[in-house]
Design an enzyme around this catalytic site. Structure first.
Site, PDB file in Angstrom:
ATOM      1  N   GLN A   1      -9.236   3.525  -2.671  1.00 35.83           N
ATOM      2  CA  GLN A   1      -8.175   3.528  -3.634  1.00 35.83           C
ATOM      3  C   GLN A   1      -8.610   4.533  -4.640  1.00 35.83           C
ATOM      4  O   GLN A   1      -7.876   5.287  -5.078  1.00 35.83           O
ATOM      5  CB  GLN A   1      -7.947   2.310  -4.391  1.00 35.83           C
ATOM      6  CG  GLN A   1      -7.416   1.302  -3.478  1.00 35.83           C
ATOM      7  CD  GLN A   1      -7.160  -0.080  -4.035  1.00 35.83           C
ATOM      8  OE1 GLN A   1      -7.520  -0.243  -4.995  1.00 35.83           O
ATOM      9  NE2 GLN A   1      -6.648  -0.972  -3.347  1.00 35.83           N
TER      10      GLN A   1
ATOM     11  N   ARG B   1       1.827   3.948  -3.473  1.00 33.90           N
ATOM     12  CA  ARG B   1       1.622   5.478  -3.128  1.00 33.90           C
ATOM     13  C   ARG B   1       2.753   6.164  -3.375  1.00 33.90           C
ATOM     14  O   ARG B   1       2.806   6.977  -4.386  1.00 33.90           O
ATOM     15  CB  ARG B   1       0.901   5.692  -1.856  1.00 33.90           C
ATOM     16  CG  ARG B   1      -0.567   5.199  -1.679  1.00 33.90           C
ATOM     17  CD  ARG B   1      -0.860   5.143  -0.365  1.00 33.90           C
ATOM     18  NE  ARG B   1      -2.258   5.077   0.018  1.00 33.90           N
ATOM     19  CZ  ARG B   1      -2.845   3.927  -0.112  1.00 33.90           C
ATOM     20  NH1 ARG B   1      -2.208   2.838  -0.676  1.00 33.90           N
ATOM     21  NH2 ARG B   1      -4.183   3.856  -0.201  1.00 33.90           N
TER      22      ARG B   1
ATOM     23  N   ASP C   1      -8.897  -5.964   4.461  1.00 36.05           N
ATOM     24  CA  ASP C   1      -7.697  -7.248   3.695  1.00 36.05           C
ATOM     25  C   ASP C   1      -7.612  -8.307   4.726  1.00 36.05           C
ATOM     26  O   ASP C   1      -6.916  -9.098   4.347  1.00 36.05           O
ATOM     27  CB  ASP C   1      -6.623  -6.504   3.242  1.00 36.05           C
ATOM     28  CG  ASP C   1      -7.119  -5.865   2.017  1.00 36.05           C
ATOM     29  OD1 ASP C   1      -7.870  -6.145   1.403  1.00 36.05           O
ATOM     30  OD2 ASP C   1      -5.853  -4.860   1.438  1.00 36.05           O
TER      31      ASP C   1
ATOM     32  N   SER D   1       0.964  -1.153  -0.098  1.00 42.78           N
ATOM     33  CA  SER D   1       0.041  -0.039  -0.208  1.00 42.78           C
ATOM     34  C   SER D   1       0.855   1.260  -0.004  1.00 42.78           C
ATOM     35  O   SER D   1       0.667   2.174  -0.710  1.00 42.78           O
ATOM     36  CB  SER D   1      -1.016   0.075   1.188  1.00 42.78           C
ATOM     37  OG  SER D   1      -1.773  -1.111   1.206  1.00 42.78           O
TER      38      SER D   1
END
Length: 407
Positions: free
Chosen positions: A146, A27, A291, A23
């Site tokens: 997202q 980014r 998740d 993650s």
């Protein structure tokens, strides 16, 4: 390739070095493409992050991101501001079934030139990069974070910055805060008040610096599960982790106390210690950390604990419909699961069927979430190398702590 995991017993003390967060990496890779002034360390070695890197470096007019959902969303925003460049963004068969319309409409509202190549609302999409001068847009607040992060990541490159209004109850706040914290770390000014996020444009060159990516908490979740299924006194040390992490899945520390797993932080590492616990039924709202739902459901099943997990509406649009997949595979093993479109309800089970082949549905988290069951019974994981999407060394790391794995 199928792997058989023999019933195993792990070492009393072990340690694992886990790669950088997928993650955070994805980014920061996008931000680095926008602002080459800074360098990155401990970047994820996952397929998704490799695909992200390759796509950002690609000069092709067709970019294929396969199963990488995060990359699809982030790159849709990124290519929309690459002036003078036209790119068709495509992916796997499953990716072409995953909706992108909410993000595309928001970008179009800001002035982006994006069209659908095949089916309306879904990839592949054709993006003609241009200068975006509009700076106000609204999104429903309960969509995948997202979509929101994709807009925030390019916001400081928009001529007038961005004012993003989120309508309704916000889900996945930790992931939005992660994006804002990373922007802050590179020198982008932002504010998040009530339901409005404002990002100021960057008009000057940023100071060069090196950023270290924290290791991935989603990957750590499988070791929390392993600790929970291990003997009292077992210790597993994981690096590199921060007690005040930006990652939403760091909620594992509190959640796994329920299973007798206590976490100690020291010198950029955390040690999971298994203590005695009473194994009460578990009720959790996972809207901020969806998740880890698969890991938690399998932990409960393995320990014979009933659980009610809610806040799971985003799981239906992942690599597979994860709620249906969990129900199917747990019931093959002898459990009883009821699902809705946003919740999972597991009835306590007191035995686990042996050597059952677990289907993984092109989903890395299905393979890894079920692996800890080998501490209770022998199992077979189908298409086991699907783990490379987020954690390529997973099986080697399990063997290093005592799991017995054969092809």
């Amino acid at each position: 390739m199928h792997f058989t995991l023999q019933k195993s017993k792990i070492a009393k003390q072990s340690s694992i070095q886990i790669t950088g967060s997928k993650s955070e990496s994805n980014r920061l890779l996008l931000l680095q493409a926008l602002y080459p002034e800074f360098k990155l360390e401990n970047v994820s070695n996952s397929d998704d992050s490799n695909l992200m890197t390759n796509a950002l470096n690609s000069l092709s007019d067709i970019v294929d991101i396969h199963h990488a959902g995060t990359a699809m969303r982030f790159l849709t925003a990124y290519f929309s501001i690459q002036e003078g460049r036209t790119v068709t963004l495509t992916g796997s068969k499953r990716m072409k079934e995953r909706p992108i319309e909410i993000l595309v409409e928001a970008l179009q509202e800001l002035g982006a030139d994006i069209s659908y190549v095949q089916n309306e609302g879904f990839p592949p999409i054709k993006i003609k990069g241009k200068k975006l001068t509009k700076n106000k847009v609204s999104l429903k607040a309960n969509v995948s974070s997202q979509y929101i992060s994709a807009l925030l990541l390019i916001a400081s490159k928009l001529e007038n910055g961005l004012e993003l209004t989120l309508e309704g109850e916000i889900t996945s706040i930790p992931y939005i805060n992660m994006t804002l914290s990373l922007l802050d770390e590179i020198g982008v000014e932002s504010s998040f008040t009530d339901n409005i996020i404002k990002i100021k444009p960057i008009t000057k060159k940023l100071n060069s610096k090196t950023l270290t990516v924290e290791s991935d908490w989603s990957s750590a979740s499988y070791y929390f599960s392993i600790a929970a299924l291990s003997d009292v006194g077992t210790e597993i040390t994981l690096t590199s982790y921060k007690e005040n992490s930006l990652q939403g899945d760091s909620a594992l520390v509190d959640i796994y106390k329920h299973f007798g797993v206590v976490t100690d932080f020291k010198d950029n590492a955390m040690t999971l210690k298994k203590e005695a616990s009473s194994l009460e039924p578990l009720t959790l709202d996972l809207k901020n950390a969806p998740d880890i739902a698969q890991t938690i459901a399998v932990t409960c099943f393995a320990l014979g604990i009933p659980c009610d997990l809610i806040g799971l509406h985003t799981l239906k649009i992942k690599e597979t419909d994860r709620l249906v997949a969990l129900k199917t595979e747990i019931e093959k093993l002898g459990g009883k699961v009821d699902i809705t479109d946003k919740s999972l309800h597991l009835t306590a089970s007191h035995s686990i069927n042996e050597l059952i082949p677990i289907a993984t549905y092109n989903d890395h988290r299905m393979a890894m979430a079920f692996a800890p069951l080998a501490l209770k019974t022998s199992i077979v994981i189908e298409d086991a190398m699907v783990v490379s999407k987020s954690y390529p060394t997973f099986w080697n790391d399990l063997e290093s702590i005592g799991f017995i794995i054969t092809e």
